[in-house]
Design a protein around this motif. Structure first.
Motif, PDB file in Angstrom:
ATOM      1  N   ALA A   1     -20.230  -9.675  16.429  1.00  0.00           N
ATOM      2  CA  ALA A   1     -20.376 -10.798  17.355  1.00  0.00           C
ATOM      3  C   ALA A   1     -21.446 -10.508  18.403  1.00  0.00           C
ATOM      4  O   ALA A   1     -22.118 -11.414  18.890  1.00  0.00           O
ATOM      5  CB  ALA A   1     -19.045 -11.101  18.032  1.00  0.00           C
TER       6      ALA A   1
ATOM      7  N   ASP B   1     -25.351 -17.409  16.015  1.00  0.00           N
ATOM      8  CA  ASP B   1     -24.288 -17.375  17.019  1.00  0.00           C
ATOM      9  C   ASP B   1     -24.095 -15.968  17.590  1.00  0.00           C
ATOM     10  O   ASP B   1     -23.294 -15.774  18.514  1.00  0.00           O
ATOM     11  CB  ASP B   1     -22.977 -17.886  16.431  1.00  0.00           C
TER      12      ASP B   1
ATOM     13  N   LYS C   1     -24.529 -12.783  19.844  1.00  0.00           N
ATOM     14  CA  LYS C   1     -24.967 -12.564  21.223  1.00  0.00           C
ATOM     15  C   LYS C   1     -25.768 -11.255  21.270  1.00  0.00           C
ATOM     16  O   LYS C   1     -25.195 -10.172  21.133  1.00  0.00           O
ATOM     17  CB  LYS C   1     -23.772 -12.483  22.180  1.00  0.00           C
TER      18      LYS C   1
ATOM     19  N   HIS D   1     -18.632 -15.519  22.968  1.00  0.00           N
ATOM     20  CA  HIS D   1     -18.646 -15.716  21.509  1.00  0.00           C
ATOM     21  C   HIS D   1     -17.293 -16.222  21.031  1.00  0.00           C
ATOM     22  O   HIS D   1     -17.209 -17.127  20.185  1.00  0.00           O
ATOM     23  CB  HIS D   1     -18.994 -14.394  20.811  1.00  0.00           C
TER      24      HIS D   1
END
Length: 456
Positions: free
Chosen positions: A50, A81, A83, A128
């Motif tokens: 993530a 998506d 980070k 996230h």
């Protein structure tokens, strides 16, 4: 007992000492390490982290930023998506800002302050998680607004049409759908078929306006081998192919008058004769038709048979234009954006505020088809994460051309209903958010919903 998995953090750093320091600093995370572009992208594919911390100075350009930016661009293309938190030196603020423009979430300065970086990393994981939950909720909201299988609507005007379709689906009555081009007539016809006891049999659709007059008879009724030059084999027509199921005749007003007689005979006798054939073939096909034309005027002009109209229009369903379906434009636009972004431009995440306002206000003369085309084009061409009114080519456009009634009380009620429904659509039915958009309290909104008999 199942041990909960730790969130995965990818650390892209070529300094082995700093790698070890970062690994032991984050006990809450499963730290995956990479030292160059190849390792970083392999880890991204394998672990789908993530959050990524990325040193812009990677080999073969450890003193520059070209390789780091190449990794950042690749991550944003593969998994937008994610980070990404980039590392920059004290004098490299310009590079950090450039990284933000290219999709990075945040940046940190070297030498590294482990506690400060830890806060940035945890904040990134939190964001996230929230974004993933929002996407899940948005998907479930979209599913809740799906009727007749695939049609998306929450507008009372359209739900009334859907209820009517559901009521007549189980009967054998012929149904005529009247509405402007692009309002979803074929989608409604297919939904009717799927709700009927004919659902296991074929659904055949034909656009009568798209087929030359000389070929339309053969398309509908079929032909025998040798019936005309080029007829090298026997072919079943669309009516016969839909035996036991449903035939959808789109733009039925374009059927030539001489062929209307043959269609009328089929509706009366439930038998057909192929071109060149001499025997009657019994066919059990339900007819659903649609047109955007004024059939009453065509009947008066003598271009459409009145007796055929009454055979085809045992049940007439009038479909409202998209501009009359309060809140549906935004609802549909969000669904189209989610679909097209996944297929064509994953970096696009949603609509900017000005885009939502423009979608709300535009009159949509091309209805759902126009909306779908504009959203598709905007997603392809968008440079940022949020699609703007300019991307939709709706900036500064005044699409609301409908006139309010002259009676002041009626005008106020109509305006109130319209703006309340838009607020509910914009906030996806959330009362608190709708009240904030309207600038009123929740109790006041509840009172208005009760007064106007509106459902959130």
């Amino acid at each position: 007992m199942t041990i909960p998995q730790k969130p995965k953090l990818l650390v892209v750093e070529d300094d082995s000492g700093l790698q070890a320091q970062l690994k032991w600093a984050y006990e809450d995370f499963e730290v995956v390490q990479a030292t160059d572009r190849e390792e970083a992208l392999a880890a991204l594919r394998l672990h789908s982290p993530a959050v990524v911390t990325l040193d812009l100075g990677l080999p073969p350009d450890p003193d520059g930023t070209s390789e780091g930016f190449a990794v950042l661009d690749a991550i944003m293309a593969m998994k937008p998506d994610t980070k990404v938190i980039v590392a920059s030196g004290h004098d490299a603020r310009e590079s950090a800002l450039q990284a933000i423009e290219r999709g990075a979430y945040d940046f940190y300065a070297k030498p590294v302050d482990i506690d400060e970086l830890g806060l940035i990393v945890r904040r990134a994981f939190g964001l996230h998680r929230i974004e993933a939950e929002n996407r899940r909720l948005a998907a479930s909201v979209g599913a809740d607004r799906t009727v007749l299988g695939t049609m998306i609507t929450a507008a009372p005007e359209m739900l009334k049409v859907v209820r009517m379709i559901e009521r007549v689906a189980s009967t054998s009555a012929s149904v005529m759908l009247l509405g402007a081009s692009g309002t979803g007539k074929e989608l409604l016809a297919k939904g009717l078929h799927e709700r009927s006891n004919r659902a296991a049999r074929p659904f055949i659709a034909i656009n009568c306006a798209a087929i030359p007059e000389t070929l339309l008879e053969s398309e509908l009724f079929g032909h025998e081998k040798g019936a005309f030059t080029g007829a090298i084999r026997t072919v079943e027509g669309k009516i016969e192919q839909a035996d036991g199921g449903t035939l959808f005749l789109d733009e039925v007003g374009d059927i030539p008058r001489v062929l209307q007689v043959k269609l009328l005979r089929f509706l009366q006798e439930r038998t057909i004769e192929r071109i060149g054939g001499r025997k009657a073939i019994a066919v059990d096909t339900r007819i659903v038709c649609a047109t955007h034309q004024d059939l009453d005027r065509m009947i008066a002009d003598g271009t459409f048979r009145e007796d055929l109209f009454y055979r085809l229009a045992e049940i007439v369903v009038k479909i409202p234009a998209l501009a009359e379906r309060t809140g549906d434009a935004v609802l549909l636009a969000k669904a189209f954006l989610a679909r097209f972004a996944a297929e064509m431009n994953p970096a696009v995440k949603g609509f900017a505020t000005d885009a939502l306002a423009a979608i709300d206000e535009w009159a949509w003369p091309g209805n759902v088809r126009e909306l779908e085309n504009r959203v598709k084009r905007a997603v392809i061409m968008a440079d940022a994460k949020l699609v703007t009114a300019e991307d939709l080519d709706l900036d500064g456009a005044d699409g609301d051309s409908s006139e309010l009634p002259l009676n002041l009380k009626s005008a106020r009620e109509r305006a109130d209903r319209k703006v309340i429904r838009r607020a509910l659509a914009r906030s996806e039915g959330n009362i608190s958010s709708s009240a904030k958009l309207l600038g009123i309290s929740r109790p006041t909104l509840y009172d208005l919903l009760k007064h106007y008999d509106l459902q959130p």
